[in-house]
Design an enzyme around this catalytic site. Structure first.
Site, PDB file in Angstrom:
ATOM      1  N   ASP A  24      30.414  10.613 -34.751  1.00  0.00           N
ATOM      2  CA  ASP A  24      30.797  12.243 -34.796  1.00  0.00           C
ATOM      3  C   ASP A  24      29.282  12.921 -34.633  1.00  0.00           C
ATOM      4  OD1 ASP A  24      33.395  11.798 -35.394  1.00  0.00           O
ATOM      5  OD2 ASP A  24      32.547  11.386 -37.465  1.00  0.00           O
ATOM      6  N   GLU A 283      33.678   6.332 -29.665  1.00  0.00           N
ATOM      7  CA  GLU A 283      33.901   7.347 -28.679  1.00  0.00           C
ATOM      8  C   GLU A 283      32.656   7.543 -27.712  1.00  0.00           C
ATOM      9  OE1 GLU A 283      35.800  10.904 -29.747  1.00  0.00           O
ATOM     10  OE2 GLU A 283      34.685  11.970 -28.441  1.00  0.00           O
TER      11      GLU A 283
HETATM   12  O1  TRH Z   1      29.809   4.833 -34.394  1.00  0.00           O
HETATM   13  P1  TRH Z   1      31.139   4.848 -33.853  1.00  0.00           P
HETATM   14  O2  TRH Z   1      32.018   3.688 -34.285  1.00  0.00           O
HETATM   15  O3  TRH Z   1      31.907   6.115 -34.085  1.00  0.00           O
HETATM   16  C1  TRH Z   1      33.260   6.192 -34.270  1.00  0.00           C
HETATM   17  C2  TRH Z   1      33.792   7.107 -33.099  1.00  0.00           C
HETATM   18  O4  TRH Z   1      33.074   8.252 -32.607  1.00  0.00           O
HETATM   19  C3  TRH Z   1      35.203   7.498 -33.558  1.00  0.00           C
HETATM   20  O5  TRH Z   1      35.795   8.151 -32.620  1.00  0.00           O
HETATM   21  C4  TRH Z   1      35.185   8.190 -34.995  1.00  0.00           C
HETATM   22  O6  TRH Z   1      36.319   8.620 -35.416  1.00  0.00           O
HETATM   23  C5  TRH Z   1      34.457   7.272 -35.861  1.00  0.00           C
HETATM   24  O7  TRH Z   1      33.400   7.004 -35.406  1.00  0.00           O
HETATM   25  C6  TRH Z   1      34.396   7.891 -37.473  1.00  0.00           C
HETATM   26  O8  TRH Z   1      30.770   4.497 -32.310  1.00  0.00           O
HETATM   27  P2  TRH Z   1      30.433   5.651 -31.025  1.00  0.00           P
HETATM   28  O9  TRH Z   1      31.379   6.720 -30.904  1.00  0.00           O
HETATM   29  O10 TRH Z   1      30.094   4.859 -29.867  1.00  0.00           O
HETATM   30  O11 TRH Z   1      28.880   6.018 -31.440  1.00  0.00           O
HETATM   31  C7  TRH Z   1      27.822   5.379 -31.807  1.00  0.00           C
HETATM   32  C8  TRH Z   1      26.661   6.253 -31.676  1.00  0.00           C
HETATM   33  O12 TRH Z   1      25.463   5.457 -31.928  1.00  0.00           O
HETATM   34  C9  TRH Z   1      26.689   6.655 -29.949  1.00  0.00           C
HETATM   35  O13 TRH Z   1      26.155   7.923 -29.856  1.00  0.00           O
HETATM   36  C10 TRH Z   1      25.491   5.694 -29.446  1.00  0.00           C
HETATM   37  C11 TRH Z   1      24.610   5.584 -30.511  1.00  0.00           C
HETATM   38  N1  TRH Z   1      23.614   4.505 -30.460  1.00  0.00           N
HETATM   39  C12 TRH Z   1      22.325   4.717 -30.575  1.00  0.00           C
HETATM   40  O14 TRH Z   1      22.061   5.930 -30.719  1.00  0.00           O
HETATM   41  N2  TRH Z   1      21.503   3.706 -30.899  1.00  0.00           N
HETATM   42  C13 TRH Z   1      21.878   2.157 -30.852  1.00  0.00           C
HETATM   43  O15 TRH Z   1      21.100   1.547 -30.929  1.00  0.00           O
HETATM   44  C14 TRH Z   1      23.220   2.215 -30.841  1.00  0.00           C
HETATM   45  C15 TRH Z   1      23.727   0.744 -30.735  1.00  0.00           C
HETATM   46  C16 TRH Z   1      24.217   3.278 -30.644  1.00  0.00           C
END
Ligand code: TRH
Length: 381
Positions: A24, A283
């Site tokens: 989010d 996402e």
């Molecule tokens: O963290 P998530 O599992 O988020 C989820 C989804 O958004 C889902 O739709 C929502 O309902 C739920 O949370 C509550 O996975 P997502 O969406 O890939 O988000 C991870 C974020 O972390 C993304 O912006 C990339 C970032 N990231 C970094 O900035 N640095 C890192 O080292 C890594 C591994 C990820």
């Protein structure tokens, strides 16, 4: 979607409630920074979980949580239960149906003209999205109208977040010596040129040990880069290494595993760009893997009523188009196995050989898919 805007460079206000994980705030921070970079106006971002914000955007460490402050041109504010509205933005975005505080709604209702009020929804490939994108929902009491904004994969939805220069930066990074080669060297990643380089960002995955075993026993070196995330416990179990942490490198047969620290979003893009295959989740990382234009495996965010299985199938139905039957089967079987919903209950380890054999074709396919998506207007536009 025609939104009546009174100003050419409006004041934006984005509200983000972090439900779980980082998705989010990942989406909201990316959108806020993108709007500012494009000169779309000023942006204030309210976040309820300051710790999650600081992990995604380490520059927020320099901001006083109580007072708020500016990072990359975005005004960051901590959204607490003691919320007091400021002069509302001309465009107010409530992300993922987080409820705006009553005082904010009252302040918005007092503004003339009333702000454009947008509910930014979760990304889904399902067909109903196009029918709901842009739908209006008048407030039952106040003179305010909320509009639903659905990201999506075709011209009927609101697009995907993609910074204007993203693909050019990606391509330059991949070829310049100070890009990929330097990034790998700085992390001590010394995989052989024909190794399969894999990034692994995932939720818990009970099937991981068997997949690691298959990789360890394979003919081709598999170099797995694991940023710290919920899957780390399974990685420790798979490698029999309880204290595994960021900075560690462990080799088991043909499998070499590196654990990397969680970085900012730009650092995570670099990880995706450096790899031949990316395991992503939720996402935002799911979308970034598509812009990386390499084969990827999506672990969808699990929902209690298994609604996520329909979402997975809806995306597969779009993504598999253009592949041969054998390639499509190999991809769908592995993805379903990774999400625990293979009709034949296949495990990822069992589905791996066919998936691995299809990777060259999936690589071309990932580039084509990226080009098709990049030809659509992006979400901020
Ligand atoms: O963290 P998530 O599992 O988020 C989820 C989804 O958004 C889902 O739709 C929502 O309902 C739920 O949370 C509550 O996975 P997502 O969406 O890939 O988000 C991870 C974020 O972390 C993304 O912006 C990339 C970032 N990231 C970094 O900035 N640095 C890192 O080292 C890594 C591994 C990820």
């Amino acid at each position: 979607m025609p939104f009546p805007l009174s100003a050419s460079r409006p004041r934006w206000e984005i509200f983000c409630q972090v439900v779980d994980n980082f998705g989010d705030i990942g989406v909201c921070w990316r959108l806020a920074a993108d709007l500012v970079r494009r000169g779309c106006g000023s942006v204030r971002l309210w976040v309820d979980d300051w710790a999650a914000l600081r992990r995604i955007c380490p520059d927020a460490n320099a901001v006083d949580e109580a007072l708020g402050g500016n990072v990359q041109g975005v005004e960051l504010r901590h959204w607490t239960s003691a919320f007091v509205p400021l002069v509302p933005g001309e465009i107010v975005v409530e992300a993922f149906a987080c409820e705006l505080p009553p005082a904010q709604l009252e302040a918005m209702a007092a503004l003339r003209p009333a702000p454009v009020w947008i509910n930014l929804e979760y990304l889904s490939a399902e067909a109903w999205v196009a029918g709901c994108h842009g739908m209006a929902s008048p407030h039952p009491r106040l003179p305010l109208v909320k509009h639903f904004f659905f990201p999506g994969f075709d011209a009927g939805g609101g697009g995907l977040l993609r910074e204007a220069d993203l693909l050019a930066r990606r391509d330059a990074w991949r070829v310049r010596p100070e890009g990929r080669a330097a990034w790998l060297a700085a992390r001590g990643i010394d995989s052989s040129p024909d190794a399969l380089r894999v990034s692994l960002f995932a939720y818990e995955q009970a099937e991981l040990p068997a997949l690691f075993e298959a990789w360890a026993c394979g003919d081709r070196e598999v170099c797995v880069l694991v940023p710290e995330s919920r899957v780390l416990g399974d990685v420790r179990r798979a490698l029999g290494h309880e204290r595994l942490q960021a900075g560690d490198r462990v080799q088991r047969g043909a499998l070499v595993t590196h654990v990397l620290p969680f970085t900012d979003q730009a650092g995570y893009d670099a990880l995706l760009w450096a790899c031949d295959l990316n395991f992503v989740r939720g996402e935002d990382s799911f979308v970034r893997a598509q812009w990386a234009a390499r084969p990827f495996v999506w672990q969808i965010y699990p929902q209690a009523d298994a609604a996520h299985h329909d979402k997975l199938e809806a995306f597969l139905a779009r993504y598999l188009q253009g592949l041969t039957v054998a390639e499509a089967d190999a991809l769908a079987r592995f993805w379903r196995a990774w999400n625990g919903c293979a009709p034949d209950r296949a495990s990822p380890a069992a589905a791996w050989p066919a998936f691995a054999a299809a990777l060259p074709a999936l690589d071309l396919h990932a580039r084509r898919w990226c080009d098709v998506q990049a030809a659509l207007p992006d979400l901020a536009t």
